[in-house]
Design a protein around this motif. Structure first.
Motif, mmCIF file in Angstrom:
data_model
loop_
_atom_site.group_PDB
_atom_site.id
_atom_site.type_symbol
_atom_site.label_atom_id
_atom_site.label_comp_id
_atom_site.label_asym_id
_atom_site.label_seq_id
_atom_site.Cartn_x
_atom_site.Cartn_y
_atom_site.Cartn_z
ATOM 1 N N ILE A 78 0.838 -1.200 0.000
ATOM 2 C CA ILE A 78 0.000 0.000 0.000
ATOM 3 C C ILE A 78 0.871 1.247 0.000
ATOM 4 O O ILE A 78 0.602 2.210 -0.732
ATOM 5 C CB ILE A 78 -0.981 -0.013 1.194
ATOM 6 N N ASN A 79 1.940 1.257 0.793
ATOM 7 C CA ASN A 79 2.852 2.403 0.818
ATOM 8 C C ASN A 79 3.469 2.655 -0.547
ATOM 9 O O ASN A 79 3.586 3.805 -0.983
ATOM 10 C CB ASN A 79 3.956 2.196 1.858
ATOM 11 N N VAL A 80 3.874 1.592 -1.230
ATOM 12 C CA VAL A 80 4.446 1.736 -2.566
ATOM 13 C C VAL A 80 3.427 2.381 -3.497
ATOM 14 O O VAL A 80 3.752 3.301 -4.255
ATOM 15 C CB VAL A 80 4.918 0.364 -3.104
ATOM 16 N N GLU A 81 2.191 1.921 -3.449
ATOM 17 C CA GLU A 81 1.152 2.459 -4.331
ATOM 18 C C GLU A 81 0.830 3.912 -3.993
ATOM 19 O O GLU A 81 0.646 4.741 -4.891
ATOM 20 C CB GLU A 81 -0.108 1.600 -4.263
ATOM 21 N N ILE A 82 0.757 4.240 -2.715
ATOM 22 C CA ILE A 82 0.509 5.631 -2.303
ATOM 23 C C ILE A 82 1.610 6.538 -2.837
ATOM 24 O O ILE A 82 1.342 7.588 -3.425
ATOM 25 C CB ILE A 82 0.389 5.741 -0.766
ATOM 26 N N ASN A 83 2.856 6.136 -2.629
ATOM 27 C CA ASN A 83 3.977 6.954 -3.096
ATOM 28 C C ASN A 83 3.979 7.085 -4.610
ATOM 29 O O ASN A 83 4.253 8.162 -5.150
ATOM 30 C CB ASN A 83 5.302 6.362 -2.608
ATOM 31 N N LYS A 84 3.654 6.010 -5.317
ATOM 32 C CA LYS A 84 3.604 6.033 -6.779
ATOM 33 C C LYS A 84 2.534 7.003 -7.261
ATOM 34 O O LYS A 84 2.776 7.798 -8.174
ATOM 35 C CB LYS A 84 3.312 4.622 -7.287
ATOM 36 N N GLN A 85 1.362 6.948 -6.647
ATOM 37 C CA GLN A 85 0.275 7.827 -7.071
ATOM 38 C C GLN A 85 0.586 9.293 -6.764
ATOM 39 O O GLN A 85 0.292 10.185 -7.572
ATOM 40 C CB GLN A 85 -1.039 7.405 -6.436
ATOM 41 N N LYS A 86 1.184 9.563 -5.611
ATOM 42 C CA LYS A 86 1.536 10.946 -5.273
ATOM 43 C C LYS A 86 2.578 11.490 -6.240
ATOM 44 O O LYS A 86 2.496 12.651 -6.648
ATOM 45 C CB LYS A 86 2.027 11.027 -3.829
ATOM 46 N N GLU A 87 3.534 10.651 -6.599
ATOM 47 C CA GLU A 87 4.554 11.076 -7.566
ATOM 48 C C GLU A 87 3.927 11.303 -8.941
ATOM 49 O O GLU A 87 4.278 12.256 -9.641
ATOM 50 C CB GLU A 87 5.656 10.012 -7.637
ATOM 51 N N GLU A 88 3.011 10.434 -9.326
ATOM 52 C CA GLU A 88 2.332 10.581 -10.609
ATOM 53 C C GLU A 88 1.544 11.891 -10.665
ATOM 54 O O GLU A 88 1.511 12.569 -11.699
ATOM 55 C CB GLU A 88 1.403 9.393 -10.847
ATOM 56 N N LEU A 89 0.902 12.246 -9.554
ATOM 57 C CA LEU A 89 0.130 13.492 -9.519
ATOM 58 C C LEU A 89 1.013 14.707 -9.815
ATOM 59 O O LEU A 89 0.560 15.656 -10.445
ATOM 60 C CB LEU A 89 -0.534 13.672 -8.156
ATOM 61 N N LYS A 90 2.249 14.659 -9.358
ATOM 62 C CA LYS A 90 3.168 15.781 -9.600
ATOM 63 C C LYS A 90 3.394 16.015 -11.078
ATOM 64 O O LYS A 90 3.612 17.136 -11.513
ATOM 65 C CB LYS A 90 4.495 15.531 -8.899
ATOM 66 N N GLY A 91 3.342 14.915 -11.853
ATOM 67 C CA GLY A 91 3.605 15.042 -13.282
ATOM 68 C C GLY A 91 2.377 15.292 -14.135
ATOM 69 O O GLY A 91 2.471 15.476 -15.345
ATOM 70 N N LEU A 92 1.216 15.262 -13.522
ATOM 71 C CA LEU A 92 -0.009 15.448 -14.308
ATOM 72 C C LEU A 92 -0.411 16.890 -14.386
ATOM 73 O O LEU A 92 -0.454 17.773 -13.977
ATOM 74 C CB LEU A 92 -1.174 14.619 -13.730
#
Length: 73
Positions: free
Chosen positions: A59-73
């Motif tokens: 879950i932590n990996v997915e949370i971090n991935k999604q937060k990082e993805e948001l930065k690029g959107l």
């Protein structure tokens, strides 16, 4: 300006991220467990407590991935 595809992805993350964060918070408590339920057979199994930490890590990996993805959107 974000295109439609980006807006759709932002909406998905906005829907999923709070759920993931809530799940992580719940799993951090001592009195929680991970259950696997199969609706078709109405079967259920409680996983060993060690598995809970693997789920938290995933879950932590997915949370971090999604937060990082948001930065690029």
């Amino acid at each position: 300006m974000a295109n439609i595809k980006n807006l759709d992805r932002i909406a998905e993350i906005a829907r999923d991220l709070p759920r993931l964060e809530e799940a992580r918070k719940m799993l951090a408590e001592n009195d929680t467990q991970v259950e696997v339920y199969q609706e078709k057979t109405d079967g259920m199994v409680i996983l060993p407590s060690q598995i809970k930490y693997n789920v938290i890590n995933a879950i932590n990996v997915e949370i971090n991935k999604q937060k990082e993805e948001l930065k690029g959107l």
